[in-house]
Design an enzyme around this catalytic site. Structure first.
Site, PDB file in Angstrom:
ATOM      1  N   LYS A 189      21.540  35.838  46.385  1.00  0.00           N
ATOM      2  CA  LYS A 189      22.406  37.193  47.097  1.00  0.00           C
ATOM      3  C   LYS A 189      24.065  36.696  46.849  1.00  0.00           C
ATOM      4  O   LYS A 189      24.306  35.669  47.256  1.00  0.00           O
ATOM      5  CB  LYS A 189      21.978  37.333  48.472  1.00  0.00           C
ATOM      6  CG  LYS A 189      22.815  38.649  49.148  1.00  0.00           C
ATOM      7  CD  LYS A 189      22.123  39.664  49.004  1.00  0.00           C
ATOM      8  CE  LYS A 189      23.333  40.975  49.233  1.00  0.00           C
ATOM      9  NZ  LYS A 189      23.620  41.269  48.102  1.00  0.00           N
ATOM     10  N   LYS A 214      27.647  30.320  52.838  1.00  0.00           N
ATOM     11  CA  LYS A 214      28.075  31.359  53.931  1.00  0.00           C
ATOM     12  C   LYS A 214      26.856  32.035  53.961  1.00  0.00           C
ATOM     13  O   LYS A 214      26.618  32.635  55.172  1.00  0.00           O
ATOM     14  CB  LYS A 214      28.885  32.289  52.746  1.00  0.00           C
ATOM     15  CG  LYS A 214      29.660  33.451  53.623  1.00  0.00           C
ATOM     16  CD  LYS A 214      29.950  34.521  52.541  1.00  0.00           C
ATOM     17  CE  LYS A 214      31.310  33.816  51.610  1.00  0.00           C
ATOM     18  NZ  LYS A 214      31.977  34.992  50.942  1.00  0.00           N
ATOM     19  N   LYS A 247      26.526  34.164  42.378  1.00  0.00           N
ATOM     20  CA  LYS A 247      27.429  35.374  42.214  1.00  0.00           C
ATOM     21  C   LYS A 247      27.397  35.495  40.783  1.00  0.00           C
ATOM     22  O   LYS A 247      26.730  34.799  39.976  1.00  0.00           O
ATOM     23  CB  LYS A 247      28.726  34.243  42.245  1.00  0.00           C
ATOM     24  CG  LYS A 247      29.882  35.237  42.530  1.00  0.00           C
ATOM     25  CD  LYS A 247      29.968  35.789  44.047  1.00  0.00           C
ATOM     26  CE  LYS A 247      31.160  36.492  44.171  1.00  0.00           C
ATOM     27  NZ  LYS A 247      31.462  36.700  45.539  1.00  0.00           N
ATOM     28  N   GLY A 275      29.106  43.945  45.714  1.00  0.00           N
ATOM     29  CA  GLY A 275      30.635  43.970  45.194  1.00  0.00           C
ATOM     30  C   GLY A 275      31.414  42.843  45.292  1.00  0.00           C
ATOM     31  O   GLY A 275      31.125  41.807  46.038  1.00  0.00           O
ATOM     32  N   ASP A 276      32.375  42.672  44.465  1.00  0.00           N
ATOM     33  CA  ASP A 276      33.614  41.591  44.977  1.00  0.00           C
ATOM     34  C   ASP A 276      34.547  42.347  44.156  1.00  0.00           C
ATOM     35  O   ASP A 276      34.836  43.517  44.158  1.00  0.00           O
ATOM     36  CB  ASP A 276      32.892  40.340  44.393  1.00  0.00           C
ATOM     37  CG  ASP A 276      34.037  39.202  44.710  1.00  0.00           C
ATOM     38  OD1 ASP A 276      33.662  38.585  45.931  1.00  0.00           O
ATOM     39  OD2 ASP A 276      34.714  38.689  44.168  1.00  0.00           O
ATOM     40  N   THR A 305      33.586  43.538  55.417  1.00  0.00           N
ATOM     41  CA  THR A 305      34.280  42.005  55.407  1.00  0.00           C
ATOM     42  C   THR A 305      35.734  42.056  56.220  1.00  0.00           C
ATOM     43  O   THR A 305      35.941  41.042  56.747  1.00  0.00           O
ATOM     44  CB  THR A 305      34.531  42.103  53.833  1.00  0.00           C
ATOM     45  OG1 THR A 305      33.455  41.951  53.247  1.00  0.00           O
ATOM     46  CG2 THR A 305      35.053  40.492  53.770  1.00  0.00           C
ATOM     47  N   ASN A 365      39.487  46.189  48.979  1.00  0.00           N
ATOM     48  CA  ASN A 365      38.392  46.714  50.146  1.00  0.00           C
ATOM     49  C   ASN A 365      38.618  45.764  51.348  1.00  0.00           C
ATOM     50  O   ASN A 365      38.708  46.105  52.270  1.00  0.00           O
ATOM     51  CB  ASN A 365      37.021  46.366  49.562  1.00  0.00           C
ATOM     52  CG  ASN A 365      35.761  46.572  50.385  1.00  0.00           C
ATOM     53  OD1 ASN A 365      35.477  45.700  50.975  1.00  0.00           O
ATOM     54  ND2 ASN A 365      35.511  47.630  50.836  1.00  0.00           N
TER      55      ASN A 365
HETATM   56  P1  NDP Z   1      39.078  44.326  45.622  1.00  0.00           P
HETATM   57  O1  NDP Z   1      39.195  44.419  44.085  1.00  0.00           O
HETATM   58  O2  NDP Z   1      38.919  45.506  46.377  1.00  0.00           O
HETATM   59  O3  NDP Z   1      40.757  44.097  45.817  1.00  0.00           O
HETATM   60  C1  NDP Z   1      41.399  42.719  45.459  1.00  0.00           C
HETATM   61  C2  NDP Z   1      42.974  42.820  45.947  1.00  0.00           C
HETATM   62  O4  NDP Z   1      43.270  41.512  45.619  1.00  0.00           O
HETATM   63  C3  NDP Z   1      43.836  43.739  45.109  1.00  0.00           C
HETATM   64  O5  NDP Z   1      44.866  44.027  45.718  1.00  0.00           O
HETATM   65  C4  NDP Z   1      44.197  42.950  43.868  1.00  0.00           C
HETATM   66  O6  NDP Z   1      45.504  43.383  43.310  1.00  0.00           O
HETATM   67  C5  NDP Z   1      44.383  41.555  44.680  1.00  0.00           C
HETATM   68  N1  NDP Z   1      44.220  40.392  43.617  1.00  0.00           N
HETATM   69  C6  NDP Z   1      42.997  40.184  43.027  1.00  0.00           C
HETATM   70  N2  NDP Z   1      43.276  39.271  42.109  1.00  0.00           N
HETATM   71  C7  NDP Z   1      44.403  38.768  42.133  1.00  0.00           C
HETATM   72  C8  NDP Z   1      45.275  37.797  41.684  1.00  0.00           C
HETATM   73  N3  NDP Z   1      44.896  36.891  40.716  1.00  0.00           N
HETATM   74  N4  NDP Z   1      46.872  37.866  42.101  1.00  0.00           N
HETATM   75  C9  NDP Z   1      47.159  38.468  43.043  1.00  0.00           C
HETATM   76  N5  NDP Z   1      46.466  39.459  43.651  1.00  0.00           N
HETATM   77  C10 NDP Z   1      45.049  39.433  43.362  1.00  0.00           C
HETATM   78  O7  NDP Z   1      38.577  42.979  45.994  1.00  0.00           O
HETATM   79  P2  NDP Z   1      38.077  42.627  47.316  1.00  0.00           P
HETATM   80  O8  NDP Z   1      38.847  43.215  48.608  1.00  0.00           O
HETATM   81  O9  NDP Z   1      36.486  43.366  47.508  1.00  0.00           O
HETATM   82  O10 NDP Z   1      38.000  41.315  47.422  1.00  0.00           O
HETATM   83  C11 NDP Z   1      39.243  40.368  47.927  1.00  0.00           C
HETATM   84  C12 NDP Z   1      38.922  39.044  48.259  1.00  0.00           C
HETATM   85  O11 NDP Z   1      37.703  38.911  49.138  1.00  0.00           O
HETATM   86  C13 NDP Z   1      38.102  38.105  47.021  1.00  0.00           C
HETATM   87  O12 NDP Z   1      38.367  37.020  47.139  1.00  0.00           O
HETATM   88  C14 NDP Z   1      36.732  38.343  47.273  1.00  0.00           C
HETATM   89  O13 NDP Z   1      35.695  37.349  46.704  1.00  0.00           O
HETATM   90  C15 NDP Z   1      36.689  38.450  48.637  1.00  0.00           C
HETATM   91  N6  NDP Z   1      35.618  38.820  49.284  1.00  0.00           N
HETATM   92  C16 NDP Z   1      35.004  40.172  49.290  1.00  0.00           C
HETATM   93  C17 NDP Z   1      33.930  40.798  49.762  1.00  0.00           C
HETATM   94  C18 NDP Z   1      33.571  41.997  49.867  1.00  0.00           C
HETATM   95  O14 NDP Z   1      32.738  42.591  50.565  1.00  0.00           O
HETATM   96  N7  NDP Z   1      34.255  42.878  48.963  1.00  0.00           N
HETATM   97  C19 NDP Z   1      33.135  39.728  50.749  1.00  0.00           C
HETATM   98  C20 NDP Z   1      33.623  38.512  50.959  1.00  0.00           C
HETATM   99  C21 NDP Z   1      34.927  38.044  50.305  1.00  0.00           C
HETATM  100  P3  NDP Z   1      45.580  44.109  41.919  1.00  0.00           P
HETATM  101  O15 NDP Z   1      44.950  45.467  42.020  1.00  0.00           O
HETATM  102  O16 NDP Z   1      46.900  43.707  41.482  1.00  0.00           O
HETATM  103  O17 NDP Z   1      44.697  42.923  40.978  1.00  0.00           O
HETATM  104  O1  2IT Z   2      32.111  36.990  48.680  1.00  0.00           O
HETATM  105  C1  2IT Z   2      31.232  37.532  49.111  1.00  0.00           C
HETATM  106  O2  2IT Z   2      30.825  37.421  50.386  1.00  0.00           O
HETATM  107  C2  2IT Z   2      31.002  38.949  48.724  1.00  0.00           C
HETATM  108  N1  2IT Z   2      31.613  39.413  47.741  1.00  0.00           N
HETATM  109  C3  2IT Z   2      29.748  39.817  49.334  1.00  0.00           C
HETATM  110  C4  2IT Z   2      28.598  39.559  48.726  1.00  0.00           C
HETATM  111  C5  2IT Z   2      27.363  40.562  49.247  1.00  0.00           C
HETATM  112  O3  2IT Z   2      26.230  40.368  48.519  1.00  0.00           O
HETATM  113  O4  2IT Z   2      27.674  41.562  49.880  1.00  0.00           O
END
Ligand code: NDP
Ligand code: 2IT
Length: 448
Positions: A90, A114, A126, A165-166, A210, A241
């Site tokens: 997952k 996690k 992943k 998603g991620d 998240t 997100n």
């Molecule tokens: P999104 O794609 O929705 O948003 C990512 C954000 O981070 C954007 O604002 C983006 O800016 C910025 N960003 C990404 N890469 C870079 C970079 N190299 N340098 C600077 N800014 C950056 O992703 P999420 O919000 O889903 O994910 C954010 C983080 O949370 C990640 O680390 C992800 O692994 C983690 N995460 C996500 C989960 C989820 O459910 N979605 C669950 C647990 C963890 P820009 O548009 O300019 O690239």
């Molecule tokens: O990093 C993470 O935990 C996620 N991107 C969410 C993974 C998931 O299966 O909901």
């Protein structure tokens, strides 16, 4: 470091010398496991460390697709099926140009521990691609997603591997991927992807989970110091997100979210983001897919081009963008400004130097694998609803999410205390996540 643990680390570096982000994630975990390895010699005997750093399976493939001019483009797709000792694989899909095998392995490894912490039966995985969604139109993203699933579908399934998603993968992409999966398999395999939309198998609160969860975790840490969110200034990075819903929950708890950012720079809102500004950001990022500087322009706010959110004096920091976005110098600035707590919404956003600085300064520090686990936990709740052919109300899901975050905090807190390092959430989360996976592997024998 213990000689045995060091040898496991050296061996993984030697095997894959270029996978720096994976080395970082593995070392951060391995060096905290020493007290558990000493206390329970069976893990060494069963070679659990050697086994958990090695993915069970790696799939890498070509993703051809056609751009708006009819030209063929080629990307690389990945799925790292890391560990299935406690449940089906997952974890999310990431679409970002920085995706490579090392990044996928770091994320899959983190996900394994996690998912164990969530208390739900989910293994770790992943996947994703070096495809860059920036500047692509909807049709191009749709074409890419279809081609990606054309290969990926054979590796996933409700009892095998359940992606979500991620970075770069949200509701739009999950929709395109789900359609391709349905067409290829001729099945409404609703448990095969999570983060689906409401009305076609998705769970209420999964989009929020998240960001809400990372805020709930910070709230629990503050409670141990008889403190709360009300009136606090919070620096949040990112505007995707996770950041969006961290901001919303902070506002609901009476705190001031003073920054959001993207890879172009940081917007500073000294009085905290307002509901009108949040609504504008939601439309800007999720519909128009624009840049965060537009928010600053629209509301006449300060925009630090190329600047990070860690420049400002705040009480709480929530890095919610990407790995290694908060380094030792950034940590020092936050400490000098009086930061009390850091809750990672992203995966490994703080560098090892940053983590050490926070811990030395006595700042409450929550590692992502504990504090951002609310997303995957709610994915687990989506799977449970899909299996039941039922849907739960938003209140019910949020309540369960809250309970899971309180539980993860308690588990990390108590485990740190039990292993002689009270207040060290990094050690507590790593050991607590590890023990469940390790025990399952011991029980299942050498094949596990
Ligand atoms: P999104 O794609 O929705 O948003 C990512 C954000 O981070 C954007 O604002 C983006 O800016 C910025 N960003 C990404 N890469 C870079 C970079 N190299 N340098 C600077 N800014 C950056 O992703 P999420 O919000 O889903 O994910 C954010 C983080 O949370 C990640 O680390 C992800 O692994 C983690 N995460 C996500 C989960 C989820 O459910 N979605 C669950 C647990 C963890 P820009 O548009 O300019 O690239
Ligand atoms: O990093 C993470 O935990 C996620 N991107 C969410 C993974 C998931 O299966 O909901």
């Amino acid at each position: 470091m213990d000689k045995y643990i060091e040898s496991v680390y050296e061996s993984l570096v030697q095997k894959d010398p270029l996978q720096k982000t994976f080395h970082q994630a593995a070392l951060e975990v391995l060096e905290t496991l020493e007290p558990a390895i000493k206390k329970f010699p069976q893990y060494k005997e069963h070679k659990i460390l050697e086994r958990i750093v090695e993915p069970e399976r790696i799939v890498q493939f070509r993703v051809p697709w056609k751009d708006r001019n009819g030209e063929i483009q080629i990307n690389r797709g990945y799925r790292i099926q890391y560990n299935s000792a406690i449940g089906p694989y997952k974890g999310g899909f990431r679409l970002h140009p920085t995706v490579d095998l090392g990044v996928m392995k770091f994320l899959g490894f983190e996900q394994t521990l996690k998912n164990s912490l969530t208390t739900l039966p989910m293994g770790g995985a992943k996947g994703g691609s070096d495809f860059d969604p920036k500047g692509k139109n909807d049709s191009e993203v749709e074409n890419f997603c279809h081609s990606f699933i054309m290969e990926m579908y054979r590796h996933i399934g409700q009892f095998t591997d359940v992606p979500a998603g991620d970075i770069g993968v949200g509701g739009r992409e999950i929709g395109y991927m789900y359609a391709a999966y349905r067409k290829i398999t001729n099945e409404h395999g609703s448990c095969v992807l999570t983060g689906k939309g409401w009305g076609w198998g998705g769970s209420l609160i999964r989009p929020q989970a998240t960001g809400y969860g990372a805020t709930y975790f910070a709230e629990e840490m503050l409670k141990t110091k008889k403190d709360a969110f009300k009136g606090k200034k919070v620096a949040i990075s990112g505007s995707g997100n996770v950041a969006q819903y961290a901001v919303e929950k902070c506002m609901q708890l009476g705190a001031k979210a003073v920054t959001v950012s993207d890879s172009d720079g940081t917007v500073y809102m000294p009085d905290g983001m307002t509901k009108a500004q949040w609504d504008y950001m939601m439309d800007l990022k999720n519909v128009k897919r624009g840049r965060i500087s537009d928010l600053a322009a629209k509301f006449k706010l300060e925009f630090a081009k190329g600047g990070k959110p860690w420049e400002y004096k705040v009480d709480i920091a929530m890095p919610c963008a990407t790995q290694n976005e908060l380094d030792g110098k950034d940590a020092q600035k936050l400490i000098d400004g009086g930061v009390k707590a850091v809750s990672e919404g992203a995966n490994m956003p703080t560098t090892p130097e940053g983590v050490t600085a926070f811990q030395k300064a006595g700042v409450l520090f929550a590692p992502g694998k504990a504090s951002n686990a609310g997303g995957v936990a709610t994915s687990g709740l989506e799977m449970a609803q899909n299996s039941q052919r039922l849907f739960w109300s938003a209140e019910e899901v949020d309540q369960k999410l809250h309970g899971i975050m309180v539980n993860i905090h308690q588990n990390a807190y108590e485990t740190a205390k039990l292993f002689g390092q009270p207040g060290n959430y990094v050690l507590g989360a790593n050991i607590a996540g590890f023990l469940k996976v390790a025990n399952a592997m011991v029980a299942q024998g050498y094949l596990a």
